[in-house]
Motif scaffolding. Sequence first.
Motif, PDB file in Angstrom:
ATOM      1  N   ILE A 133       2.845   0.087  11.649  1.00 39.37           N
ATOM      2  CA  ILE A 133       3.860   0.802  10.693  1.00 39.37           C
ATOM      3  C   ILE A 133       2.312   2.167  10.746  1.00 39.37           C
ATOM      4  N   LYS A 134       1.068   1.334  10.232  1.00 36.08           N
ATOM      5  CA  LYS A 134       0.238   2.947  10.515  1.00 36.08           C
ATOM      6  C   LYS A 134      -0.390   3.280  11.878  1.00 36.08           C
ATOM      7  N   ALA A 135      -0.512   2.014  12.261  1.00 33.51           N
ATOM      8  CA  ALA A 135      -0.484   2.580  14.379  1.00 33.51           C
ATOM      9  C   ALA A 135       0.635   3.874  14.824  1.00 33.51           C
ATOM     10  N   SER A 136       1.574   3.640  14.056  1.00 34.00           N
ATOM     11  CA  SER A 136       2.331   3.991  14.892  1.00 34.00           C
ATOM     12  C   SER A 136       2.559   6.072  14.549  1.00 34.00           C
ATOM     13  N   GLY A 137       2.196   6.251  13.270  1.00 34.91           N
ATOM     14  CA  GLY A 137       1.740   7.958  13.266  1.00 34.91           C
ATOM     15  C   GLY A 137       2.664   8.297  12.104  1.00 34.91           C
ATOM     16  N   ILE A 138       4.227   7.673  11.949  1.00 32.20           N
ATOM     17  CA  ILE A 138       5.198   8.160  11.129  1.00 32.20           C
ATOM     18  C   ILE A 138       4.621   7.968   9.698  1.00 32.20           C
ATOM     19  N   GLY A 139       4.500   8.480   8.284  1.00 30.00           N
ATOM     20  CA  GLY A 139       4.406   7.880   6.793  1.00 30.00           C
ATOM     21  C   GLY A 139       4.848   7.410   7.005  1.00 30.00           C
ATOM     22  N   TYR A 140       3.504   6.714   5.884  1.00 24.56           N
ATOM     23  CA  TYR A 140       4.529   5.396   5.187  1.00 24.56           C
ATOM     24  C   TYR A 140       4.125   5.449   3.653  1.00 24.56           C
ATOM     25  N   THR A 141       4.654   4.254   2.820  1.00 29.40           N
ATOM     26  CA  THR A 141       4.629   3.825   1.498  1.00 29.40           C
ATOM     27  C   THR A 141       4.562   2.117   1.590  1.00 29.40           C
ATOM     28  N   ILE A 142       3.497   1.873   1.319  1.00 24.37           N
ATOM     29  CA  ILE A 142       3.355   0.128   1.598  1.00 24.37           C
ATOM     30  C   ILE A 142       3.144  -0.487   0.388  1.00 24.37           C
ATOM     31  N   LEU A 143       4.231  -0.781  -0.300  1.00 22.90           N
ATOM     32  CA  LEU A 143       4.869  -1.942  -1.463  1.00 22.90           C
ATOM     33  C   LEU A 143       4.333  -3.262  -1.148  1.00 22.90           C
ATOM     34  N   ARG A 144       3.336  -3.733  -1.634  1.00 26.40           N
ATOM     35  CA  ARG A 144       2.910  -4.917  -2.075  1.00 26.40           C
ATOM     36  C   ARG A 144       2.770  -5.764  -2.994  1.00 26.40           C
ATOM     37  N   ASP A 145       4.279  -6.693  -3.198  1.00 25.69           N
ATOM     38  CA  ASP A 145       4.980  -7.415  -3.527  1.00 25.69           C
ATOM     39  C   ASP A 145       3.986  -8.376  -4.968  1.00 25.69           C
ATOM     40  N   ASP A 193      11.738  10.427  -2.220  1.00 28.13           N
ATOM     41  CA  ASP A 193      11.670  11.369  -1.009  1.00 28.13           C
ATOM     42  C   ASP A 193      10.220  11.355  -0.491  1.00 28.13           C
ATOM     43  N   ALA A 194       9.246  11.302  -0.718  1.00 26.11           N
ATOM     44  CA  ALA A 194       7.690  11.047  -0.748  1.00 26.11           C
ATOM     45  C   ALA A 194       7.333  10.720   0.426  1.00 26.11           C
ATOM     46  N   THR A 195       6.658  11.419   1.131  1.00 18.93           N
ATOM     47  CA  THR A 195       6.826  11.419   2.173  1.00 18.93           C
ATOM     48  C   THR A 195       4.576  11.719   2.226  1.00 18.93           C
ATOM     49  N   GLU A 196       3.974  11.415   1.695  1.00 23.38           N
ATOM     50  CA  GLU A 196       2.544  11.148   1.946  1.00 23.38           C
ATOM     51  C   GLU A 196       2.708   9.679   1.502  1.00 23.38           C
ATOM     52  N   SER A 197       1.648   9.100   2.963  1.00 24.70           N
ATOM     53  CA  SER A 197       1.292   8.030   2.815  1.00 24.70           C
ATOM     54  C   SER A 197       0.358   7.347   1.824  1.00 24.70           C
ATOM     55  N   ALA A 198       1.035   5.572   1.557  1.00 22.70           N
ATOM     56  CA  ALA A 198       0.830   5.538   0.670  1.00 22.70           C
ATOM     57  C   ALA A 198       0.146   3.777  -0.126  1.00 22.70           C
ATOM     58  N   THR A 199      -0.131   3.247  -0.670  1.00 21.91           N
ATOM     59  CA  THR A 199      -0.093   1.633  -0.871  1.00 21.91           C
ATOM     60  C   THR A 199       0.249   1.697  -1.937  1.00 21.91           C
ATOM     61  N   TYR A 200       0.787   0.598  -2.483  1.00 20.02           N
ATOM     62  CA  TYR A 200       1.228   0.306  -3.818  1.00 20.02           C
ATOM     63  C   TYR A 200       0.886  -1.366  -4.070  1.00 20.02           C
TER      64      TYR A 200
END
Length: 295
Positions: A133-145, A193-200
């Motif tokens: 996902i990070k390599a794709s260049g698309i903005g992301y939200t990773i949700l680590r459950d 609708d967040a567009t900034e990349s983040a990991t939770y």
Amino acid sequence: MSSTLLVTGAAGQLGQRVIHHLLETYKVAPGRIIAATRSPEKLAELAAKGVITRKADFDDAATLPAAFAGIDHLLIISTDALAVPGLRLKQQTTAVDAAKKAGVKHILYTSMPAPDDSLVSFAPDHLGTENAIKASGIGYTILRDAWYFDNFLMGLPHSLATGKWYTATGGGRTSNISRDDCALAIAAALASDATESATYTLTGSTSLTIEDVASVVSKVTDRPLEVVQVNDEQFAAGLTGAGLPKFVVDMLVSADANARAGKFDILTNDFNKLTGKEPQTVRAFFEAHKAALLV
Ligand SMILES: NC(=O)c1ccc[n+]([C@@H]2O[C@H](COP(=O)([O-])OP(=O)(O)OC[C@H]3O[C@@H](n4cnc5c(N)ncnc54)[C@H](OP(=O)(O)O)[C@@H]3O)[C@@H](O)[C@H]2O)c1
């Protein structure tokens, strides 16, 4: 125009609850929600509410261009394909590639805590997907459950019937959370609708040993429950003897080893940040699921 939100794995337990919270908790208009699954026929109730349903099967890349067309925010729910090594990572990277080709603006993904420092057998699937996902260049939200409380419901009826809970966690702590709380926080992230990349990292509010969990279960059910600490070999032999397939045995043994090594002892307030709420406590979870413990 309002953004479009797609949920893959929409017929699964987590997917259903994410869509429930989008509709009922966050009041997202049904026409903005696309529920994608291998089995759209299972989603007739959602379709009747005005949710758009589409077919998306990560094993069949040909289904994905139409599934992901016109999507702004794409939630990829990690699949349950653990029996064949490498399959889950292949499925999920196929989905990321298709998202890139379809022009998806933001990807959300359900991962696990600290997949880059884990003994759990399936951690490489999550790490590999996060990296893709990070390599794709698309903005992301990773949700680590974190590990669901719900997982305990599978073995606990047997443990309560025998009065013994076998574990190889060796007193290690895990910051469990309920599946429904994960769904709530994921829906919050999707609806934002967040567009900034983040990991939770989505955890409960306390890190618990199996002894802590057993004590609560014993009080809630009014039944004795002794925790028996065993080593990896004894644990694997018990699970194998109970008829579990090898990949499940390997997964459960590796998860207990991860807890024993302190690698599940990760507490965050990311759930509160996303939802503005407190996560369900272990006591409240088992009170709510008492009937499932006593089957
Ligand atoms: N944190 C934890 O403790 C924990 C526990 C269990 C599972 N998990 C992970 O979280 C995910 C959701 O959990 P859950 O409780 O909802 O499990 P579940 O009910 O078993 O759901 C399995 C999910 O995998 C999807 N899937 C399987 N094969 C697929 C394919 N070829 N293409 C696209 N999707 C596919 C299913 O989608 P459709 O059936 O709609 O196609 C469904 O959403 C699991 O798949 C697993 O990766 C985490």
